[in-house]
Design a protein around this motif. Sequence first.
Motif, PDB file in Angstrom:
ATOM      1  N   VAL A  72       1.056  -0.943  -0.017  1.00  0.00           N
ATOM      2  CA  VAL A  72      -0.050  -0.266  -0.249  1.00  0.00           C
ATOM      3  C   VAL A  72       1.415   1.661  -0.171  1.00  0.00           C
ATOM      4  O   VAL A  72       1.765   1.934   0.721  1.00  0.00           O
ATOM      5  CB  VAL A  72      -1.338  -0.012   1.071  1.00  0.00           C
ATOM      6  CG1 VAL A  72      -1.907   1.347   0.969  1.00  0.00           C
ATOM      7  CG2 VAL A  72      -1.621  -1.555   1.476  1.00  0.00           C
ATOM      8  N   SER A  73       0.644   2.329  -1.264  1.00  0.00           N
ATOM      9  CA  SER A  73       2.036   3.442  -1.581  1.00  0.00           C
ATOM     10  C   SER A  73       1.325   4.406  -0.098  1.00  0.00           C
ATOM     11  O   SER A  73      -0.776   4.434  -0.409  1.00  0.00           O
ATOM     12  CB  SER A  73       2.091   3.341  -2.537  1.00  0.00           C
ATOM     13  OG  SER A  73       2.695   2.684  -3.356  1.00  0.00           O
ATOM     14  N   ALA A  74       2.146   5.378  -0.227  1.00  0.00           N
ATOM     15  CA  ALA A  74       2.191   6.672   0.520  1.00  0.00           C
ATOM     16  C   ALA A  74       1.656   7.295  -0.603  1.00  0.00           C
ATOM     17  O   ALA A  74       2.487   7.109  -1.482  1.00  0.00           O
ATOM     18  CB  ALA A  74       3.026   6.889   1.553  1.00  0.00           C
ATOM     19  N   HIS A  88      -6.277   1.224  -0.444  1.00  0.00           N
ATOM     20  CA  HIS A  88      -5.762   1.974  -1.912  1.00  0.00           C
ATOM     21  C   HIS A  88      -4.248   2.140  -1.524  1.00  0.00           C
ATOM     22  O   HIS A  88      -3.966   2.099  -2.500  1.00  0.00           O
ATOM     23  CB  HIS A  88      -6.583   2.438  -2.496  1.00  0.00           C
ATOM     24  CG  HIS A  88      -8.569   1.749  -2.509  1.00  0.00           C
ATOM     25  ND1 HIS A  88      -9.127   2.117  -2.149  1.00  0.00           N
ATOM     26  CD2 HIS A  88      -8.387   0.881  -3.393  1.00  0.00           C
ATOM     27  CE1 HIS A  88     -10.845   1.252  -2.109  1.00  0.00           C
ATOM     28  NE2 HIS A  88      -9.511   0.658  -3.519  1.00  0.00           N
ATOM     29  N   TYR A  89      -4.879   3.473  -0.594  1.00  0.00           N
ATOM     30  CA  TYR A  89      -2.921   4.096  -0.328  1.00  0.00           C
ATOM     31  C   TYR A  89      -3.328   4.618   1.156  1.00  0.00           C
ATOM     32  O   TYR A  89      -4.273   4.489   1.878  1.00  0.00           O
ATOM     33  CB  TYR A  89      -3.285   5.522  -1.392  1.00  0.00           C
ATOM     34  CG  TYR A  89      -2.724   5.011  -2.938  1.00  0.00           C
ATOM     35  CD1 TYR A  89      -1.792   5.553  -3.294  1.00  0.00           C
ATOM     36  CD2 TYR A  89      -4.137   5.265  -3.867  1.00  0.00           C
ATOM     37  CE1 TYR A  89      -1.636   5.223  -4.391  1.00  0.00           C
ATOM     38  CE2 TYR A  89      -3.337   5.364  -5.663  1.00  0.00           C
ATOM     39  CZ  TYR A  89      -2.544   4.891  -5.526  1.00  0.00           C
ATOM     40  OH  TYR A  89      -2.538   5.413  -7.147  1.00  0.00           O
ATOM     41  N   LEU A  90      -2.165   4.939   1.016  1.00  0.00           N
ATOM     42  CA  LEU A  90      -1.807   5.579   2.757  1.00  0.00           C
ATOM     43  C   LEU A  90      -2.564   7.013   2.277  1.00  0.00           C
ATOM     44  O   LEU A  90      -1.223   7.677   1.714  1.00  0.00           O
ATOM     45  CB  LEU A  90      -0.488   5.654   3.621  1.00  0.00           C
ATOM     46  CG  LEU A  90      -0.095   4.077   3.664  1.00  0.00           C
ATOM     47  CD1 LEU A  90       1.036   4.080   3.844  1.00  0.00           C
ATOM     48  CD2 LEU A  90      -1.391   3.750   4.488  1.00  0.00           C
ATOM     49  N   ILE A 139       3.919  -0.021  -9.325  1.00  0.00           N
ATOM     50  CA  ILE A 139       4.280   1.794  -8.665  1.00  0.00           C
ATOM     51  C   ILE A 139       4.226   1.708 -10.491  1.00  0.00           C
ATOM     52  O   ILE A 139       3.968   1.492 -11.584  1.00  0.00           O
ATOM     53  CB  ILE A 139       5.839   1.737  -7.673  1.00  0.00           C
ATOM     54  CG1 ILE A 139       6.324   0.612  -8.411  1.00  0.00           C
ATOM     55  CG2 ILE A 139       4.882   1.379  -6.821  1.00  0.00           C
ATOM     56  CD1 ILE A 139       8.041   0.959  -7.903  1.00  0.00           C
ATOM     57  N   ASP A 140       5.212   3.506 -10.492  1.00  0.00           N
ATOM     58  CA  ASP A 140       5.084   4.446 -11.757  1.00  0.00           C
ATOM     59  C   ASP A 140       6.932   3.652 -12.158  1.00  0.00           C
ATOM     60  O   ASP A 140       7.585   3.304 -11.642  1.00  0.00           O
ATOM     61  CB  ASP A 140       5.180   5.798 -12.075  1.00  0.00           C
ATOM     62  CG  ASP A 140       6.297   6.222 -11.674  1.00  0.00           C
ATOM     63  OD1 ASP A 140       7.523   5.817 -10.219  1.00  0.00           O
ATOM     64  OD2 ASP A 140       6.623   7.324 -12.136  1.00  0.00           O
ATOM     65  N   LEU A 141       7.020   4.442 -13.044  1.00  0.00           N
ATOM     66  CA  LEU A 141       8.159   3.533 -14.713  1.00  0.00           C
ATOM     67  C   LEU A 141       9.823   3.792 -13.663  1.00  0.00           C
ATOM     68  O   LEU A 141      10.575   3.207 -13.067  1.00  0.00           O
ATOM     69  CB  LEU A 141       8.057   4.094 -15.543  1.00  0.00           C
ATOM     70  CG  LEU A 141       9.614   3.731 -16.538  1.00  0.00           C
ATOM     71  CD1 LEU A 141       9.710   2.972 -16.418  1.00  0.00           C
ATOM     72  CD2 LEU A 141       9.718   4.812 -17.844  1.00  0.00           C
TER      73      LEU A 141
HETATM   74  P1  5GP Z   1      -3.379   7.158  -9.088  1.00  0.00           P
HETATM   75  O1  5GP Z   1      -3.602   8.587  -8.858  1.00  0.00           O
HETATM   76  O2  5GP Z   1      -4.205   6.843 -10.857  1.00  0.00           O
HETATM   77  O3  5GP Z   1      -3.729   6.130  -8.357  1.00  0.00           O
HETATM   78  O4  5GP Z   1      -2.347   6.354  -9.725  1.00  0.00           O
HETATM   79  C1  5GP Z   1      -0.564   6.988 -10.544  1.00  0.00           C
HETATM   80  C2  5GP Z   1      -0.195   6.313 -10.555  1.00  0.00           C
HETATM   81  O5  5GP Z   1       1.502   6.524  -9.736  1.00  0.00           O
HETATM   82  C3  5GP Z   1       0.123   4.680 -11.250  1.00  0.00           C
HETATM   83  O6  5GP Z   1       0.979   5.305 -12.766  1.00  0.00           O
HETATM   84  C4  5GP Z   1       0.491   4.134 -10.006  1.00  0.00           C
HETATM   85  O7  5GP Z   1       1.264   2.940 -10.681  1.00  0.00           O
HETATM   86  C5  5GP Z   1       1.399   4.900  -9.603  1.00  0.00           C
HETATM   87  N1  5GP Z   1       2.180   4.753  -8.167  1.00  0.00           N
HETATM   88  C6  5GP Z   1       0.975   4.249  -7.830  1.00  0.00           C
HETATM   89  N2  5GP Z   1       1.824   4.160  -5.775  1.00  0.00           N
HETATM   90  C7  5GP Z   1       2.932   4.187  -5.984  1.00  0.00           C
HETATM   91  C8  5GP Z   1       4.241   4.747  -5.489  1.00  0.00           C
HETATM   92  O8  5GP Z   1       4.358   3.812  -4.154  1.00  0.00           O
HETATM   93  N3  5GP Z   1       5.327   4.815  -5.914  1.00  0.00           N
HETATM   94  C9  5GP Z   1       5.458   5.088  -7.220  1.00  0.00           C
HETATM   95  N4  5GP Z   1       6.170   5.578  -8.342  1.00  0.00           N
HETATM   96  N5  5GP Z   1       4.655   5.033  -7.973  1.00  0.00           N
HETATM   97  C10 5GP Z   1       3.019   4.535  -7.327  1.00  0.00           C
END
Ligand code: 5GP
Length: 228
Positions: A72-74, A88-90, A139-141
């Motif tokens: 779960v990403s911040a 979905h997120y923090l 995650i993104d590129l």
């Molecule tokens: P959204 O705002 O549509 O949920 O996500 C936007 C973009 O952020 C997506 O391409 C997703 O893969 C990327 N993303 C989500 N979590 C992370 C993360 O923890 N790190 C990075 N670098 N990108 C993330």
Amino acid sequence: MSRTETLAGSLDTGVTMTMDSENPSRETPQPPTTDTGPDPARLTVLAGPTAVGKGTVAAAIRERFPDIWISVSATTRKPRPAEVHGVHYLFVSDEEFDRMVAAGELLEWAVVHKAARYGTPKQPVLDKLAEGRPALLEIDLQGARQVRETMPEAHFVFLAPPSWDELVRRLVGRGTETAEERERRLETATLELAAEKEFDVTIVNASVREAADQLVKLIRSPQISGKS
Ligand code: 5GP
């Protein structure tokens, strides 16, 4: 090499088990080994252009394969309707994100679509892998490139759209972004599509179910051929 060939050539997930045919409940004794336990779990990183469906594929995996842990990403982005903090997120403030970066709590982080910061909390990932539980980052590129620097042993999987037109259709169809945001995301997507060759494997997201199945096979496979 065509897209469909890309994945087929990389997968061999067969598992061989031996059983005593007289007594199927008893395992055939195996010679002693120096094995100290199960192989450590592998980290899989899923990246790909915006709107290709990474989140949808990850959600399908969360629902159908609960043994696979998904980070779960911040993020500093505001929640969309129906998005839940901690699921979905923090959803954190700029100040809290600054603190996480300064404290070294993130495995990677990036500004995505020039709009908000997103990052992967490091400790939960390390804990799950140490427990032997396969872990997935969506995650993104930019983030995927950072993880390649610090954890090159991970599987790097590129989720591709069947075509550019289909990608645009999905982005417009989602209807959650303003026209200006959409432009920005398409700009980012053009650059992201060009990065496919940096990845170990490509999965084409023509059907969410099939893409999820292919990804789960990779997540559970011990090694991608040709990778040390
Ligand atoms: P959204 O705002 O549509 O949920 O996500 C936007 C973009 O952020 C997506 O391409 C997703 O893969 C990327 N993303 C989500 N979590 C992370 C993360 O923890 N790190 C990075 N670098 N990108 C993330």
